[in-house]
Motif scaffolding. Structure first.
Motif, PDB file in Angstrom:
ATOM      1  N   GLY A   1       5.831 -14.701 -19.092  1.00 33.25           N
ATOM      2  CA  GLY A   1       6.019 -15.600 -19.989  1.00 33.25           C
ATOM      3  C   GLY A   1       4.783 -16.657 -19.831  1.00 33.25           C
ATOM      4  O   GLY A   1       4.445 -17.285 -20.686  1.00 33.25           O
ATOM      5  N   GLY A   2       3.566 -15.654 -19.537  1.00 32.02           N
ATOM      6  CA  GLY A   2       2.110 -16.805 -20.060  1.00 32.02           C
ATOM      7  C   GLY A   2       1.708 -17.674 -18.738  1.00 32.02           C
ATOM      8  O   GLY A   2       2.053 -17.074 -17.850  1.00 32.02           O
ATOM      9  N   LEU A   3       1.251 -18.683 -19.166  1.00 32.62           N
ATOM     10  CA  LEU A   3       0.964 -19.880 -17.996  1.00 32.62           C
ATOM     11  C   LEU A   3       1.688 -20.307 -17.903  1.00 32.62           C
ATOM     12  O   LEU A   3       2.114 -21.275 -19.129  1.00 32.62           O
TER      13      LEU A   3
ATOM     14  N   ARG B   1       1.364  -0.984   0.312  1.00 32.44           N
ATOM     15  CA  ARG B   1       0.221   0.160  -0.032  1.00 32.44           C
ATOM     16  C   ARG B   1       0.935   0.951  -0.122  1.00 32.44           C
ATOM     17  O   ARG B   1       1.644   1.698   0.816  1.00 32.44           O
ATOM     18  N   ARG B   2       0.466   2.159  -0.485  1.00 33.17           N
ATOM     19  CA  ARG B   2       1.400   3.261  -1.465  1.00 33.17           C
ATOM     20  C   ARG B   2       0.657   4.493  -1.076  1.00 33.17           C
ATOM     21  O   ARG B   2      -0.187   4.581  -2.200  1.00 33.17           O
ATOM     22  N   GLY B   3      -0.419   4.961  -0.022  1.00 33.21           N
ATOM     23  CA  GLY B   3      -1.390   6.010   0.023  1.00 33.21           C
ATOM     24  C   GLY B   3      -2.507   5.382  -0.707  1.00 33.21           C
ATOM     25  O   GLY B   3      -2.377   4.651   0.691  1.00 33.21           O
ATOM     26  N   HIS B   4      -3.153   5.636  -1.192  1.00 32.18           N
ATOM     27  CA  HIS B   4      -3.802   5.450  -1.974  1.00 32.18           C
ATOM     28  C   HIS B   4      -4.182   3.950  -3.030  1.00 32.18           C
ATOM     29  O   HIS B   4      -5.010   4.039  -3.618  1.00 32.18           O
ATOM     30  N   VAL B   5      -2.958   3.712  -3.244  1.00 33.61           N
ATOM     31  CA  VAL B   5      -2.557   2.750  -4.296  1.00 33.61           C
ATOM     32  C   VAL B   5      -1.916   1.860  -3.869  1.00 33.61           C
ATOM     33  O   VAL B   5      -1.439   1.999  -3.267  1.00 33.61           O
ATOM     34  N   PHE B   6      -2.274   0.736  -4.404  1.00 35.08           N
ATOM     35  CA  PHE B   6      -2.863  -0.777  -4.202  1.00 35.08           C
ATOM     36  C   PHE B   6      -1.638  -1.500  -5.741  1.00 35.08           C
ATOM     37  O   PHE B   6      -1.889  -1.514  -6.567  1.00 35.08           O
ATOM     38  N   LEU B   7       0.211  -1.214  -4.948  1.00 35.16           N
ATOM     39  CA  LEU B   7       0.817  -2.327  -5.807  1.00 35.16           C
ATOM     40  C   LEU B   7       0.446  -3.972  -5.959  1.00 35.16           C
ATOM     41  O   LEU B   7       0.256  -4.235  -4.171  1.00 35.16           O
ATOM     42  N   ILE B   8       0.694  -4.579  -6.803  1.00 36.41           N
ATOM     43  CA  ILE B   8       0.016  -5.778  -6.640  1.00 36.41           C
ATOM     44  C   ILE B   8       1.516  -6.369  -7.723  1.00 36.41           C
ATOM     45  O   ILE B   8       1.291  -6.053  -9.158  1.00 36.41           O
ATOM     46  N   GLY B   9       2.634  -7.481  -7.213  1.00 34.39           N
ATOM     47  CA  GLY B   9       3.693  -7.497  -8.030  1.00 34.39           C
ATOM     48  C   GLY B   9       3.201  -9.122  -7.849  1.00 34.39           C
ATOM     49  O   GLY B   9       3.057  -9.415  -6.970  1.00 34.39           O
ATOM     50  N   LEU B  10       3.683  -9.625  -9.659  1.00 35.37           N
ATOM     51  CA  LEU B  10       3.815 -11.139  -9.717  1.00 35.37           C
ATOM     52  C   LEU B  10       5.301 -11.342  -9.285  1.00 35.37           C
ATOM     53  O   LEU B  10       6.674 -10.630  -9.373  1.00 35.37           O
ATOM     54  N   ASN B  11       5.579 -12.164  -8.416  1.00 34.70           N
ATOM     55  CA  ASN B  11       6.672 -12.493  -8.010  1.00 34.70           C
ATOM     56  C   ASN B  11       7.090 -14.076  -7.991  1.00 34.70           C
ATOM     57  O   ASN B  11       7.107 -14.523  -7.299  1.00 34.70           O
ATOM     58  N   ARG B  12       7.238 -14.072  -9.423  1.00 35.26           N
ATOM     59  CA  ARG B  12       7.686 -15.526  -9.951  1.00 35.26           C
ATOM     60  C   ARG B  12       9.161 -15.712 -10.652  1.00 35.26           C
ATOM     61  O   ARG B  12       9.467 -15.772 -12.275  1.00 35.26           O
ATOM     62  N   PRO B  13      10.271 -14.501 -10.383  1.00 36.55           N
ATOM     63  CA  PRO B  13      11.156 -14.080 -11.933  1.00 36.55           C
ATOM     64  C   PRO B  13      11.852 -15.036 -12.139  1.00 36.55           C
ATOM     65  O   PRO B  13      12.631 -15.383 -13.223  1.00 36.55           O
ATOM     66  N   ASP B  14      12.285 -15.895 -11.197  1.00 36.88           N
ATOM     67  CA  ASP B  14      13.104 -17.480 -12.039  1.00 36.88           C
ATOM     68  C   ASP B  14      12.176 -18.558 -13.002  1.00 36.88           C
ATOM     69  O   ASP B  14      13.111 -18.859 -13.915  1.00 36.88           O
ATOM     70  N   LYS B  15      10.605 -18.216 -12.588  1.00 39.08           N
ATOM     71  CA  LYS B  15      10.385 -18.673 -13.796  1.00 39.08           C
ATOM     72  C   LYS B  15       9.344 -17.936 -14.276  1.00 39.08           C
ATOM     73  O   LYS B  15       8.198 -17.938 -15.878  1.00 39.08           O
ATOM     74  N   ARG B  16      10.126 -16.857 -15.014  1.00 37.94           N
ATOM     75  CA  ARG B  16       9.882 -15.822 -16.173  1.00 37.94           C
ATOM     76  C   ARG B  16       8.227 -14.869 -15.880  1.00 37.94           C
ATOM     77  O   ARG B  16       7.646 -14.703 -16.282  1.00 37.94           O
ATOM     78  N   ASN B  17       8.285 -15.515 -14.318  1.00 35.65           N
ATOM     79  CA  ASN B  17       6.694 -15.095 -13.894  1.00 35.65           C
ATOM     80  C   ASN B  17       5.655 -16.147 -14.283  1.00 35.65           C
ATOM     81  O   ASN B  17       4.698 -15.138 -14.116  1.00 35.65           O
TER      82      ASN B  17
END
Length: 272
Positions: free
Chosen positions: A74-76, A21-37
């Motif tokens: 990288g997709g599904l 949470r950054r003020g009224h903004v909700f950051l949502i981060g994909l977090n599987r970088p070793d699998k290209r997300n």
């Protein structure tokens, strides 16, 4: 704001989606970088839960979707998700969640800004199409490649891609699976701004904070009316314009906005 460098391979129980949470903004981060997300079932569920939180919390006004590492997605992850497909498709939204692709009849009432980089395939493009503003790093490459995997896009591309870029442009890429670059994505209208690599998240945050600074009820009403026009036609949207105007005019935020206009001072909206 720079994208964090790619970390070492993750443990199986590591969170697939991280939120902030950054003020009224909700950051949502994909977090599987070793699998290209690539999105496994856990990522799909956690992303749905994050969207549900964004929808429910009145203090959150804008979502900002981004990705950790070098690539947006990288997709599904078909090896993980494929065996979970049933006769009715994929059931991926847990209690409290909201389908991020909004193809099950329930939509998100708040705007979403997306920052993409690296590779952005299949469900990544569909997430863009289901959002409202997209910022892309200059070297981003895109592809709607489901036909090369023997399936069809099931996150809304068959519905939204032709509407967004025109029938021929959409079919050019959906039916061939060909990749295209950020300049082509901008030409098509899939991307609203191209920025130097590494600056896409910072620029997306600037835009999200700019939206979050506006009257949230008015932002949501504007978004809802535009979506009504797309889904139900111009007449349905036109019929709701005056009632919505009357409703908003009676809010505290409308009074705050008018006072700010008269006094030439910045408005601080409260969402009421």
């Amino acid at each position: 704001m720079a994208i964090p460098s790619t970390p070492a391979p993750q443990a199986d129980d590591a969170p697939r989606v991280i939120t902030e949470r950054r003020g009224h903004v909700f950051l949502i981060g994909l977090n599987r970088p070793d699998k290209r997300n690539a999105a496994d079932f856990a990522m799909l569920q956690q992303l749905a839960l994050a969207y549900g939180e964004l929808e429910r919390d009145p203090d959150l006004r804008v979502g900002l979707v981004h990705a950790i590492g070098d690539h947006f997605t990288g997709g599904l992850d078909l090896a993980d998700v494929g065996p979970r497909l049933g006769p009715n498709g994929l059931d991926m939204v847990p209690d409290g969640g909201l389908n991020p692709w909004q193809v099950d009849g329930r939509g998100l009432s708040k705007p979403v800004v997306i920052a993409v980089q690296g590779i952005c395939l299949t469900l990544g493009i569909e997430l863009m199409l289901a959002s409202d503003v997209v910022v892309a790093a200059a070297s981003t490459t895109f592809g709607q490649i489901e036909v090369a995997r023997g399936i069809l896009p099931f996150g809304g591309a068959t519905i939204r891609f032709p509407r967004a870029v025109g029938w021929g442009n959409a079919m050019r890429y959906m039916l061939t699976g060909d990749r295209f670059d950020a300049a082509e994505a901008y030409r098509l209208g899939l991307v609203q701004q191209i920025v130097p690599d590494g600056t896409q998240l910072g620029r997306a945050l600037d835009l999200a904070e700019r939206i979050a600074g506006q009257a949230p009820l008015a932002v949501q009403a504007t978004l809802a009316n535009a979506r009504t026009a797309v889904r139900e036609g111009d007449a349905a949207a036109e019929a709701r314009l005056q009632p919505e105007l009357a409703r908003l005019a009676g809010t505290t935020d409308a009074r705050i906005g008018m006072e700010a206009f008269v006094t030439r001072t910045p408005a601080s909206f409260i969402g009421k």
